[in-house]
Motif scaffolding. Sequence first.
Motif, PDB file in Angstrom:
ATOM      1  N   LYS A  90       0.817  -1.216   0.000  1.00 52.64           N
ATOM      2  CA  LYS A  90       0.000   0.000   0.000  1.00 52.64           C
ATOM      3  C   LYS A  90       0.847   1.261   0.000  1.00 52.64           C
ATOM      4  O   LYS A  90       0.457   2.280  -0.568  1.00 52.64           O
ATOM      5  CB  LYS A  90      -0.944   0.000   1.208  1.00 52.64           C
ATOM      6  CG  LYS A  90      -1.998  -1.094   1.155  1.00 52.64           C
ATOM      7  CD  LYS A  90      -2.850  -1.088   2.415  1.00 52.64           C
ATOM      8  CE  LYS A  90      -3.864  -2.232   2.392  1.00 52.64           C
ATOM      9  NZ  LYS A  90      -4.642  -2.277   3.662  1.00 52.64           N
ATOM     10  N   ARG A  91       2.024   1.218   0.629  1.00 57.95           N
ATOM     11  CA  ARG A  91       2.883   2.407   0.651  1.00 57.95           C
ATOM     12  C   ARG A  91       3.423   2.709  -0.738  1.00 57.95           C
ATOM     13  O   ARG A  91       3.460   3.869  -1.155  1.00 57.95           O
ATOM     14  CB  ARG A  91       4.043   2.203   1.625  1.00 57.95           C
ATOM     15  CG  ARG A  91       3.651   2.199   3.089  1.00 57.95           C
ATOM     16  CD  ARG A  91       4.877   2.153   3.965  1.00 57.95           C
ATOM     17  NE  ARG A  91       5.760   1.042   3.588  1.00 57.95           N
ATOM     18  CZ  ARG A  91       6.975   0.836   4.105  1.00 57.95           C
ATOM     19  NH1 ARG A  91       7.467   1.673   5.002  1.00 57.95           N
ATOM     20  NH2 ARG A  91       7.700  -0.200   3.730  1.00 57.95           N
TER      21      ARG A  91
ATOM     22  N   GLU B  97       0.559   4.124  -2.809  1.00 59.87           N
ATOM     23  CA  GLU B  97       0.228   5.507  -2.453  1.00 59.87           C
ATOM     24  C   GLU B  97       1.251   6.485  -3.023  1.00 59.87           C
ATOM     25  O   GLU B  97       0.890   7.552  -3.530  1.00 59.87           O
ATOM     26  CB  GLU B  97       0.161   5.642  -0.935  1.00 59.87           C
ATOM     27  CG  GLU B  97      -0.215   7.039  -0.469  1.00 59.87           C
ATOM     28  CD  GLU B  97      -0.274   7.147   1.046  1.00 59.87           C
ATOM     29  OE1 GLU B  97      -0.532   8.258   1.546  1.00 59.87           O
ATOM     30  OE2 GLU B  97      -0.049   6.126   1.738  1.00 59.87           O
ATOM     31  N   THR B  98       2.531   6.130  -2.961  1.00 60.34           N
ATOM     32  CA  THR B  98       3.575   6.991  -3.521  1.00 60.34           C
ATOM     33  C   THR B  98       3.362   7.195  -5.010  1.00 60.34           C
ATOM     34  O   THR B  98       3.479   8.312  -5.528  1.00 60.34           O
ATOM     35  CB  THR B  98       4.972   6.381  -3.274  1.00 60.34           C
ATOM     36  OG1 THR B  98       5.177   6.226  -1.867  1.00 60.34           O
ATOM     37  CG2 THR B  98       6.068   7.277  -3.844  1.00 60.34           C
ATOM     38  N   ALA B  99       3.034   6.116  -5.719  1.00 59.44           N
ATOM     39  CA  ALA B  99       2.828   6.211  -7.163  1.00 59.44           C
ATOM     40  C   ALA B  99       1.584   7.026  -7.499  1.00 59.44           C
ATOM     41  O   ALA B  99       1.584   7.815  -8.448  1.00 59.44           O
ATOM     42  CB  ALA B  99       2.728   4.812  -7.769  1.00 59.44           C
TER      43      ALA B  99
ATOM     44  N   THR C 274      -6.704   2.052  -9.024  1.00 57.35           N
ATOM     45  CA  THR C 274      -5.683   1.319  -8.267  1.00 57.35           C
ATOM     46  C   THR C 274      -6.175  -0.076  -7.918  1.00 57.35           C
ATOM     47  O   THR C 274      -7.366  -0.307  -7.688  1.00 57.35           O
ATOM     48  CB  THR C 274      -5.314   2.066  -6.981  1.00 57.35           C
ATOM     49  OG1 THR C 274      -6.480   2.218  -6.163  1.00 57.35           O
ATOM     50  CG2 THR C 274      -4.727   3.436  -7.296  1.00 57.35           C
ATOM     51  N   PHE C 275      -5.215  -1.006  -7.856  1.00 58.25           N
ATOM     52  CA  PHE C 275      -5.527  -2.407  -7.609  1.00 58.25           C
ATOM     53  C   PHE C 275      -4.433  -3.041  -6.755  1.00 58.25           C
ATOM     54  O   PHE C 275      -3.281  -2.604  -6.775  1.00 58.25           O
ATOM     55  CB  PHE C 275      -5.634  -3.187  -8.927  1.00 58.25           C
ATOM     56  CG  PHE C 275      -6.676  -2.660  -9.873  1.00 58.25           C
ATOM     57  CD1 PHE C 275      -7.965  -3.172  -9.862  1.00 58.25           C
ATOM     58  CD2 PHE C 275      -6.369  -1.642 -10.768  1.00 58.25           C
ATOM     59  CE1 PHE C 275      -8.931  -2.684 -10.732  1.00 58.25           C
ATOM     60  CE2 PHE C 275      -7.316  -1.152 -11.636  1.00 58.25           C
ATOM     61  CZ  PHE C 275      -8.601  -1.669 -11.619  1.00 58.25           C
TER      62      PHE C 275
ATOM     63  N   PRO D 166       4.633  -6.628   7.603  1.00 53.52           N
ATOM     64  CA  PRO D 166       4.123  -5.260   7.751  1.00 53.52           C
ATOM     65  C   PRO D 166       2.655  -5.177   7.325  1.00 53.52           C
ATOM     66  O   PRO D 166       2.219  -5.856   6.395  1.00 53.52           O
ATOM     67  CB  PRO D 166       5.009  -4.448   6.810  1.00 53.52           C
ATOM     68  CG  PRO D 166       6.247  -5.263   6.645  1.00 53.52           C
ATOM     69  CD  PRO D 166       5.808  -6.688   6.733  1.00 53.52           C
ATOM     70  N   SER D 167       1.894  -4.324   7.996  1.00 55.11           N
ATOM     71  CA  SER D 167       0.455  -4.236   7.752  1.00 55.11           C
ATOM     72  C   SER D 167       0.133  -3.774   6.336  1.00 55.11           C
ATOM     73  O   SER D 167      -0.921  -4.110   5.794  1.00 55.11           O
ATOM     74  CB  SER D 167      -0.188  -3.276   8.757  1.00 55.11           C
ATOM     75  OG  SER D 167       0.398  -1.981   8.652  1.00 55.11           O
ATOM     76  N   GLU D 168       1.053  -3.012   5.721  1.00 57.03           N
ATOM     77  CA  GLU D 168       0.786  -2.487   4.377  1.00 57.03           C
ATOM     78  C   GLU D 168       1.088  -3.485   3.263  1.00 57.03           C
ATOM     79  O   GLU D 168       0.764  -3.247   2.101  1.00 57.03           O
ATOM     80  CB  GLU D 168       1.599  -1.212   4.133  1.00 57.03           C
ATOM     81  CG  GLU D 168       3.108  -1.418   4.014  1.00 57.03           C
ATOM     82  CD  GLU D 168       3.826  -1.383   5.355  1.00 57.03           C
ATOM     83  OE1 GLU D 168       5.075  -1.371   5.356  1.00 57.03           O
ATOM     84  OE2 GLU D 168       3.151  -1.355   6.402  1.00 57.03           O
ATOM     85  N   LEU D 169       1.685  -4.646   3.594  1.00 58.90           N
ATOM     86  CA  LEU D 169       2.131  -5.603   2.572  1.00 58.90           C
ATOM     87  C   LEU D 169       1.264  -6.850   2.563  1.00 58.90           C
ATOM     88  O   LEU D 169       1.084  -7.514   3.589  1.00 58.90           O
ATOM     89  CB  LEU D 169       3.591  -5.997   2.826  1.00 58.90           C
ATOM     90  CG  LEU D 169       4.186  -7.043   1.880  1.00 58.90           C
ATOM     91  CD1 LEU D 169       4.291  -6.498   0.455  1.00 58.90           C
ATOM     92  CD2 LEU D 169       5.558  -7.509   2.369  1.00 58.90           C
ATOM     93  N   ASP D 170       0.745  -7.192   1.383  1.00 55.53           N
ATOM     94  CA  ASP D 170       0.073  -8.479   1.183  1.00 55.53           C
ATOM     95  C   ASP D 170       1.160  -9.477   0.810  1.00 55.53           C
ATOM     96  O   ASP D 170       1.459  -9.692  -0.367  1.00 55.53           O
ATOM     97  CB  ASP D 170      -0.970  -8.352   0.073  1.00 55.53           C
ATOM     98  CG  ASP D 170      -1.766  -9.639  -0.139  1.00 55.53           C
ATOM     99  OD1 ASP D 170      -1.332 -10.701   0.349  1.00 55.53           O
ATOM    100  OD2 ASP D 170      -2.802  -9.579  -0.827  1.00 55.53           O
TER     101      ASP D 170
END
Length: 424
Positions: free
Chosen positions: A74-75, A78-80, A90-91, A219-223
């Motif tokens: 997700k990080r 979001e940057t992109a 976004t997907f 990390p919570s932002e990573l699948d």
Amino acid sequence: MKEEKGASNSRRRFIKGSLATLATFSIVPRHVLGKGYLAPSDTLTKAIVGTGSMGRGHIPYAGTKVVALCDVDKRHLETAVNMVDKGVKTFSDYRELIQLPEVDIVHVATPPHWHGIIAADAARAGKDVWCEKPMTRTIGEGKRLVEAVQQHGRVFRLNTWFRFESNFYGMNTTVKPIKKLVQSGLLGWPLKVTVSKHTGFDWKFYWVGKTNNVPQPVPSELDYEMWLGPAPYKPYSEHRVHQTFRGYWDYDGGGLGDMGQHYIDPIQYFLGKDDTSPVSVEVDAPQQHTEAVGTWRRINYTYADGCQIVLDGEAKDDKVAYIEGPKGKLYPNFKSDIPDLEKKLAAFPDPEPQVTDFVDAVKNRKKFALNEENGHRSCTIVNMGLIALRLGRSLKFDPDKQEFIDDEGANRLINQPMRAPWTI
């Protein structure tokens, strides 16, 4: 002159219908609408899968507009998103992205263990493909990707460009004069090409894996499950993902996986070997770890006609020629032991022109200079070396069948198992 009401309505219906028809095409060639008219579709739409530093670096590519982004982090996503126009879709799952009817090109900028699957699925979904190097992590994935691109009539570009533009590392020239020199026969035949730091090619041996990784919380932002995808399940460790994934066999192949196609693809081109592969690979290296990529001393490839590519990791010879033939040598900075080389070379024809504008290739359905076929061949050389390193032995290869000769263990690494449900 005042128009009749019926004629005016008729014209409006005609224009409305014409615009609706044009809107059904993803590409309207400029010549259809007249010279100087820039149709909206002259800007191709692009989706990027993998929005790390490489994917983000290609957002502003001329002649394209980003309309969709995909990442399992997700990080990164979001940057992109903050780098593109509002309204971009976004997907987190590329399978949804490739179904978008408004996407012309899918740019695959993930780690290499995903390249083959995503690129092939995109081709099957009717998208043209721009793929990062190495083209695929295995030889078998490369073969399947070639089939998918060609069966579905797609335009494919591999993202290493040295066969047609930019200074070629230590040679301080583009590849074009090197190709011209080889074609001229002034160096003789067969040729030996040595790729080492003394000829301008750094093998980046800092891309090695760790053998003592300790499991860490994801990390919570990573699948992480989706990041692994077809790769074997391993507990999460920060060093296995993102910037340092290249040090693990599951995802890439260290310095050879990272830089090999940059260095070797132009050699395939100037040797005229785009439709074949070496018949053997010999390795001199320490025993490799089963998970973590290590370093190597030397890898030698030999073609059927005696030409050789030497990958020199130790770089012991600081005076080695980049190309050596029976009639002469070529050194870095395009220096040679052949007197008046440039004057002699001027008498020979230039190499055949190449299609080097990807946007033009997509619009006019041309085969790009570095495409699925020759890209697969140069990637096969990289993967031949990686297989020999992992097994710790030299191998014989059949370029036509694209399999190793009398070596069941090596052939098992051509088509490596994928974790369910992933296939190519």
